[in-house]
Design a protein around this motif. Structure first.
Motif, PDB file in Angstrom:
ATOM      1  N   GLN A   1       0.840  -1.294  -0.140  1.00 41.57           N
ATOM      2  CA  GLN A   1      -0.017   0.019  -0.240  1.00 41.57           C
ATOM      3  C   GLN A   1       1.021   1.350   0.053  1.00 41.57           C
ATOM      4  O   GLN A   1       0.677   2.237  -0.649  1.00 41.57           O
ATOM      5  N   VAL A   2       1.953   1.096   0.952  1.00 41.91           N
ATOM      6  CA  VAL A   2       2.504   2.387   1.044  1.00 41.91           C
ATOM      7  C   VAL A   2       3.468   2.644  -0.499  1.00 41.91           C
ATOM      8  O   VAL A   2       3.475   3.729  -0.920  1.00 41.91           O
ATOM      9  N   PHE A   3       4.047   1.531  -1.020  1.00 41.68           N
ATOM     10  CA  PHE A   3       4.794   1.879  -2.162  1.00 41.68           C
ATOM     11  C   PHE A   3       3.843   2.198  -3.204  1.00 41.68           C
ATOM     12  O   PHE A   3       4.288   3.171  -4.101  1.00 41.68           O
ATOM     13  N   GLU A   4       2.559   1.777  -3.405  1.00 35.42           N
ATOM     14  CA  GLU A   4       1.824   2.198  -4.305  1.00 35.42           C
ATOM     15  C   GLU A   4       1.361   3.689  -4.145  1.00 35.42           C
ATOM     16  O   GLU A   4       1.430   4.650  -5.301  1.00 35.42           O
ATOM     17  N   ARG A   5       1.259   4.116  -2.829  1.00 32.31           N
ATOM     18  CA  ARG A   5       0.965   5.496  -2.659  1.00 32.31           C
ATOM     19  C   ARG A   5       2.280   6.389  -3.272  1.00 32.31           C
ATOM     20  O   ARG A   5       2.080   7.608  -3.684  1.00 32.31           O
ATOM     21  N   LEU A   6       3.411   5.820  -2.883  1.00 28.15           N
ATOM     22  CA  LEU A   6       4.689   6.584  -3.326  1.00 28.15           C
ATOM     23  C   LEU A   6       4.692   6.824  -4.776  1.00 28.15           C
ATOM     24  O   LEU A   6       5.262   7.632  -5.424  1.00 28.15           O
ATOM     25  N   ALA A   7       4.546   5.487  -5.531  1.00 23.81           N
ATOM     26  CA  ALA A   7       4.660   5.545  -7.052  1.00 23.81           C
ATOM     27  C   ALA A   7       3.558   6.488  -7.506  1.00 23.81           C
ATOM     28  O   ALA A   7       3.981   7.055  -8.422  1.00 23.81           O
ATOM     29  N   GLU A   8       2.475   6.535  -7.006  1.00 20.79           N
ATOM     30  CA  GLU A   8       1.396   7.594  -7.546  1.00 20.79           C
ATOM     31  C   GLU A   8       1.980   8.866  -7.060  1.00 20.79           C
ATOM     32  O   GLU A   8       1.709   9.963  -8.222  1.00 20.79           O
ATOM     33  N   ALA A   9       2.350   9.307  -5.849  1.00 17.94           N
ATOM     34  CA  ALA A   9       2.937  10.589  -5.695  1.00 17.94           C
ATOM     35  C   ALA A   9       4.224  11.025  -6.391  1.00 17.94           C
ATOM     36  O   ALA A   9       4.121  12.114  -6.668  1.00 17.94           O
ATOM     37  N   GLN A  10       5.081  10.059  -6.774  1.00 15.62           N
ATOM     38  CA  GLN A  10       6.236  10.355  -7.434  1.00 15.62           C
ATOM     39  C   GLN A  10       6.157  10.030  -8.918  1.00 15.62           C
ATOM     40  O   GLN A  10       7.255   9.888  -9.537  1.00 15.62           O
ATOM     41  N   GLY A  11       5.079  10.149  -9.584  1.00 13.33           N
ATOM     42  CA  GLY A  11       4.788   9.977 -10.956  1.00 13.33           C
ATOM     43  C   GLY A  11       5.360   8.572 -11.261  1.00 13.33           C
ATOM     44  O   GLY A  11       5.994   8.414 -12.617  1.00 13.33           O
ATOM     45  N   GLY A  12       5.107   7.515 -10.777  1.00 10.19           N
ATOM     46  CA  GLY A  12       5.480   6.408 -11.160  1.00 10.19           C
ATOM     47  C   GLY A  12       7.079   6.111 -11.197  1.00 10.19           C
ATOM     48  O   GLY A  12       7.525   5.255 -12.037  1.00 10.19           O
ATOM     49  N   ALA A  13       7.459   6.534 -10.115  1.00  7.50           N
ATOM     50  CA  ALA A  13       9.251   6.445  -9.812  1.00  7.50           C
ATOM     51  C   ALA A  13       9.316   5.165 -10.025  1.00  7.50           C
ATOM     52  O   ALA A  13       8.826   4.247  -9.287  1.00  7.50           O
ATOM     53  N   ALA A  14      10.552   4.613 -10.614  1.00 11.04           N
ATOM     54  CA  ALA A  14      11.133   3.146 -10.958  1.00 11.04           C
ATOM     55  C   ALA A  14      11.125   2.326  -9.313  1.00 11.04           C
ATOM     56  O   ALA A  14      10.743   1.223  -9.277  1.00 11.04           O
TER      57      ALA A  14
END
Length: 555
Positions: A188-201
């Motif tokens: 969940q946290v990684f998915e929120r970070l990916a969304e917030a960071q524009g899909g950061a690798a």
């Protein structure tokens, strides 16, 4: 002076250019830093950072005369948890392309300096970095004390409130959740970070790692394959896909991915070892030799170096009839064991080298005597999958005319019944035996017997006889030390406690035997390392007495 404590600081400057290195060191001394150490070589830098504590590291991204970049060094140090949380790591580069700026941000660098820069700019960046460390002091101190639950509470609080450095705190929170076996929340946290960071690798890769931890390997494979298609230069993605393919028994595909990761990061010691080990198991002698020799060249003195590399190379030397090469590996193993005289594992390696040396010298009686001593350990508690692989590999190299068939078959049976807990592990045992009959047939029979017994136990449990299933599995586990039998016995006893007389005692017996079975050490020797997570920030293993705090809510 940067701050009032700067004279206590220790700094390391890494640069292949003598003049530039001396200039950087002088700038640091002018700022009041107490001690400045210099090195021109990445290999020496890694050893220094493994062995000593530094408050500040100034590292050139492009090091003259080295195929290893500063970014490679930083990535490996963080991936293998060899860099303290409070260390300020600043990278220096002669050019700053957009991709390099993004890479630096994703690596959580404390600063990126573009040459030429002034001492004033360096001081300004150090002030900012050290201030950031002070602002996060409570979090970093909890991590250094291995108080992971406390650190998680702090990181989640900062992440949810979007306080300064909230992305870094979110990433740490997700890593901590993975460490604490809370993979669903980590996802969940990684998915929120990916969304917030524009899909950061790095965030998307974190989602994949969470999927692997949840056992959703098919979804993880699709997701990481998409990452590689978007960026074929992501070594972490190749590394993680290799791990997934090993679990799915696609060893050829896994070797391709591990080899790609090793080629993309030529200075990464562990990746050279992992790719070399899998090439060894797959019978690709030339590739295995090149990769394992590269690992030796990267540093036998490193904490990350695994002596198994020397033993695998010794076996390859025997296969080629290379007496001087085998003698060299045996001597290096002897010297390595002198550094750790109490290590039973290294004593086993030295015994294996003795078998190989006697085989090459055509002294079958001496070789079989040493091999019998190693084989006799097969029922001991510290005889893990790695030891099983070594013993099978040694037996596979005994000439047929000198090989006592009955003794070898009994050993294969014992090892197979203990370690055939999954298809992947059975395949590695078969590879260690060089996929040659009759050992191959023995391993296959053991794999079938383990599968049949567990299936019967499951059917008994589902048809109203969980107690019978527990006793059946416990008896089989007691005689074989097979972790699959013991884990299943404990699980059924705990799940059907109301229908199983003395369920707590039976579960406790199974758990106690499970500790003897070396289940925690049964990663695939040389390939999967316990506690290693490609692409993750460094998180040290939890201490036995680590302080605990209430779980951090994520909602």
């Amino acid at each position: 002076m940067i701050d009032r404590d700067i004279h206590f600081a220790r700094a390391l400057v890494i640069d292949g250019n003598t003049l530039l290195r001396n200039v950087a060191a002088a700038q640091l001394r002018d700022m009041g830093i107490g001690k400045v150490v210099q090195t021109a070589r990445m290999r020496e830098a890694r050893l220094l950072l493994e062995r000593e504590a530094f408050d500040i590291v100034i590292c050139n991204r492009e090091v003259e005369g080295s195929e290893v970049s500063g970014q490679d060094l930083l990535d490996e140090l963080r991936r293998e948890r060899q860099l303290a949380y409070g260390t300020v790591f600043m990278m220096v580069t002669s050019q700053a392309r957009y991709s390099e700026v993004v890479e630096a941000a994703e690596a959580s660098l404390d600063g990126l300096l573009v040459r030429p820069y002034t001492g004033a700019l360096l001081a300004e960046r150090l002030v900012q970095a050290r201030q950031r460390k002070r602002e996060l002091a409570d979090l970093l101190q909890a991590l250094d004390a291995q108080q992971f639950e406390n650190a998680l509470v702090i990181a989640v609080r900062r992440f949810q409130a979007r306080q300064p450095h909230w992305v870094y705190c979110g990433r740490l929170a997700a890593e901590l959740l993975l460490r604490l076996d809370r993979a669903a929340q980590a996802r969940q946290v990684f998915e929120r970070l990916a969304e917030a960071q524009g899909g950061a690798a790095w965030a998307r890769l974190g989602v994949v790692r969470a999927l692997v931890a949840l056992g959703e390997t098919a979804s993880a494979r699709r997701a990481v394959t998409e990452l590689i298609e978007a960026d074929a230069g992501s070594a972490d993605a190749h590394d993680l896909l290799g791990r997934i393919l090993v679990e799915q028994c696609d060893f050829d595909g896994a070797l391709e991915q591990y080899r790609s990761a090793a080629e993309l990061t030529p200075g990464c010691l562990l990746r050279a070892q992992h790719a070399g080990a899998l090439a060894f198991y797959q019978g690709e002698a030339e590739s295995a030799t090149a990769l394992l020799e590269r690992a030796i060249g990267l540093g036998v003195q490193s904490k990350l170096f695994d002596a198994l590399t020397l033993l695998m190379l010794a076996m390859l030397r025997l296969d080629r009839g290379d007496a001087p090469g085998l003698a060299s590996m045996a001597e290096q193993l002897r010297r390595y064991r002198e550094r750790f005289p109490q290590s039973a594992r290294l004593l086993r390696f030295e015994g294996a080298a003795s078998v190989l040396t006697n085989l090459l010298a055509r002294k079958p009686e001496a070789a079989l005597q040493a091999l019998a001593a190693l084989s006799g350990q097969a029922g001991e508690a510290d005889f893990d999958l790695e030891a099983a692989n070594i013993v099978l590999a040694l037996w596979a190299r005994v000439p047929p005319e000198n090989c006592p068939a009955a003794e070898r078959e009994a050993l294969v049976e014992r090892i197979g019944m203990r370690f055939c807990t999954s298809k992947a592990l059975a395949e590695v045992l078969a590879a260690s035996a060089r996929r040659a009959e009759p050992a191959l047939g023995g391993i296959r029979r053991c794999q079938a017997q383990v599968s049949a017994l567990t299936q019967r136990a499951l059917e008994s449990s589902m048809h109203g006889d969980p107690a019978g299933a527990v006793h059946q599995l416990l008896e089989a586990g007691r005689s074989t030390l097979n972790a699959k039998f013991l884990e299943m016995a404990a699980t059924i006893a705990e799940r059907h406690a109301a229908a199983v007389p003395d369920a707590p005692a039976l579960a406790a017996q199974a758990r106690a035997l499970l500790e003897r079975s070396c289940a925690a050490l049964n990663h695939i020797a040389g390939i999967q390392r316990s506690g290693r997570s490609p692409g993750g920030l460094q998180l040290r293993a939890p201490a036995p007495a680590a302080a605990a705090a209430p779980s951090a809510p994520l909602a």
